[in-house]
Design a protein around this motif. Structure first.
Motif, PDB file in Angstrom:
ATOM      1  N   CYS A 143     -76.887  -0.665  32.268  1.00 31.50           N
ATOM      2  CA  CYS A 143     -77.253  -0.590  33.368  1.00 31.50           C
ATOM      3  C   CYS A 143     -78.159  -2.153  34.369  1.00 31.50           C
ATOM      4  CB  CYS A 143     -78.202   0.323  34.109  1.00 31.50           C
ATOM      5  SG  CYS A 143     -76.918   1.758  32.527  1.00 31.50           S
ATOM      6  N   GLY A 144     -79.398  -2.433  32.985  1.00 28.98           N
ATOM      7  CA  GLY A 144     -80.398  -3.298  33.548  1.00 28.98           C
ATOM      8  C   GLY A 144     -79.523  -4.517  33.852  1.00 28.98           C
ATOM      9  N   PHE A 145     -78.100  -4.896  32.962  1.00 34.42           N
ATOM     10  CA  PHE A 145     -77.843  -6.257  33.174  1.00 34.42           C
ATOM     11  C   PHE A 145     -77.474  -6.599  35.110  1.00 34.42           C
ATOM     12  CE2 PHE A 145     -73.365  -8.522  32.552  1.00 34.42           C
ATOM     13  CZ  PHE A 145     -74.204  -9.628  31.673  1.00 34.42           C
ATOM     14  N   CYS A 146     -76.933  -5.590  35.613  1.00 40.26           N
ATOM     15  CA  CYS A 146     -77.109  -5.680  37.014  1.00 40.26           C
ATOM     16  C   CYS A 146     -77.968  -4.969  37.827  1.00 40.26           C
ATOM     17  CB  CYS A 146     -75.251  -4.916  36.880  1.00 40.26           C
ATOM     18  SG  CYS A 146     -74.148  -5.395  36.233  1.00 40.26           S
ATOM     19  N   HIS A 147     -78.498  -4.596  37.284  1.00 36.25           N
ATOM     20  CA  HIS A 147     -79.662  -3.861  38.300  1.00 36.25           C
ATOM     21  C   HIS A 147     -80.944  -4.159  38.280  1.00 36.25           C
ATOM     22  CE1 HIS A 147     -77.117  -0.364  40.597  1.00 36.25           C
ATOM     23  NE2 HIS A 147     -76.774  -0.638  38.957  1.00 36.25           N
ATOM     24  N   LYS A 152     -71.434  -6.903  46.602  1.00 36.71           N
ATOM     25  CA  LYS A 152     -72.468  -6.178  47.319  1.00 36.71           C
ATOM     26  C   LYS A 152     -73.808  -7.075  45.614  1.00 36.71           C
ATOM     27  CE  LYS A 152     -70.983  -3.275  49.520  1.00 36.71           C
ATOM     28  NZ  LYS A 152     -71.469  -2.984  51.041  1.00 36.71           N
ATOM     29  N   ALA A 153     -75.029  -6.403  46.122  1.00 36.26           N
ATOM     30  CA  ALA A 153     -75.501  -6.776  44.982  1.00 36.26           C
ATOM     31  C   ALA A 153     -76.216  -4.437  44.645  1.00 36.26           C
ATOM     32  CB  ALA A 153     -77.228  -6.994  46.405  1.00 36.26           C
ATOM     33  N   ALA A 154     -76.477  -5.121  43.658  1.00 32.62           N
ATOM     34  CA  ALA A 154     -76.957  -4.292  42.362  1.00 32.62           C
ATOM     35  C   ALA A 154     -78.436  -3.377  43.549  1.00 32.62           C
ATOM     36  CB  ALA A 154     -76.841  -4.096  41.336  1.00 32.62           C
TER      37      ALA A 154
END
Ligand code: HEC
Ligand code: HEC
Length: 299
Positions: free
Chosen positions: A208-212, A238-240
């Motif tokens: 999840c952290g890869f994008c967020h 879209k931004a995460a």
């Protein structure tokens, strides 16, 4: 003169040692790669299927629609746009010539846990081995068993189209040495079992952290701002979202196709849509554990 030569020789030796340290692949031998497996371990494609979806392998490697010489399936070839250029993830079906059909368990674990190709060259971290390195060999080999059951499909993905200096694959070795932590996942004994399950799922598989998580100038995830939201890799996407402080239930609810198809809180075209759909295969207990872990960062 002699002194100058001595200094030069010394610099050369230091240079060679530094270069070896930076670029040496550090591949695992078969014994190292398989050391953590229990004696009675049997790779299970059914467990592998769930883990495959938890890890989101299909988001990047699945081609949904056949076109031209490109079959539908896990053949890759879909462009992944980044500020460094476009990556084309490869074919991970068991086709021997164009996929990973000939790969041993050790080859597979060196790819996912060490970011290394079978020939020892590094993979780009657009392939999230920075997360998968934390996954257990047991879980990853369940995924391999699932992939081994897929139909072999022949298709060779195009070459990546990267800008200089990102196009120098060898340079990735130095990046990995300096910035990537390949240590296995460590549970935190102070935390609940549920929290630790969530931590494992998020850090090792779900990435999840890869994008967020926002990135540092070195393009690593800035852990001091974990899950605080980050711009999309591709301009115009879209931004995460910032996941800190969201209402309880938001994370569990987002990990379902309904988030896209029914409630439209995740837009069809955002990269999250793949994640929401994939998590249809993941248990409610695991989704809840993911939420417990991520929300523990909200303070
Ligand atoms: C965010 C996108 C992304 C996700 C998610 C992803 N990959 Fe990949 N993968 C890539 C890219 C990009 C490459 C090519 C890297 C390179 O060439 O350096 C790659 C390469 C690979 C390779 C090497 C293929 C070859 O021909 O050398 C394997 C094997 C692989 N991925 C398996 C997986 C598995 C298994 C998962 C899930 C656990 C997964 N990938 C998830 C993007 C992704
Ligand atoms: C490939 C990138 C990517 C990955 C991986 C990813 N997300 Fe997202 N996420 C996004 C983007 C982009 C959005 C914004 C979607 C939108 O606005 O349509 C989003 C939105 C969300 C939302 C907000 C949904 C809402 O109700 O508004 C939640 C919650 C979420 N993600 C949780 C997660 C969790 C948990 C994981 C790991 C299991 C994860 N995401 C993995 C890119 C990603």
């Amino acid at each position: 003169m002699v002194r100058k030569l001595q200094i030069l020789a010394l610099l050369l030796v230091v240079g060679v040692i530094t270069a070896l340290w930076l670029f040496w692949p550090n591949a695992m031998s078969q014994d190292e790669a398989l050391a953590s497996l229990p004696d009675d371990y049997v790779a299970d494609p059914i467990k592998g299927e769930t883990l495959f979806y938890t890890a989101g392998c299909g988001s990047c490697h699945m081609n949904n629609q056949a076109s031209g010489d490109k079959p539908a399936g896990l053949v890759g070839g879909k462009g992944l746009e980044t500020p460094f250029g476009t990556f084309y993830p490869g074919n991970i079906t068991p086709d021997v010539a164009t996929g990973i059909g000939g790969w041993s368990e050790t080859d597979f674990l060196n790819a996912l846990q060490r970011g290394l190709r079978p020939d020892g060259l590094p993979y780009y971290p657009a392939f999230p081995y920075t997360a998968y390195a934390k996954a257990s060999a047991q879980d990853l080999l369940h995924i391999k068993a699932y992939l081994d059951e897929q139909e072999p499909l022949a298709y060779k993905a195009p070459q990546h189209e990267l800008v200089f200096p990102a196009n120098i694959r060898l340079g990735v070795g130095a990046f990995k040495r300096l910035f990537v932590d390949f240590a296995a996942f460590q549970p935190d004994p102070q935390q609940s079992q549920d929290w630790n399950r969530g931590a494992y799922l998020v850090q090792a598989l779900g990435h999840c952290g890869f994008c967020h998580t926002p990135r540092t100038p070195w393009q690593t995830e800035d852990q001091s701002r974990a899950f605080a939201g980050a711009p999309a890799l591709k301009a115009g996407e879209k931004a995460a979202k910032n996941l800190l402080g969201v209402k309880p239930g938001t994370i569990v609810d987002s990990l379902s196709p309904d988030a896209v198809d029914l409630f439209a809180v995740v837009s069809e075209k955002s990269s999250m849509a793949h994640v929401s759909r994939a998590y249809d295969h993941v248990s409610d207990a695991d989704k809840q554990a993911i939420e417990t872990y991520i929300l523990s960062f909200s303070r």
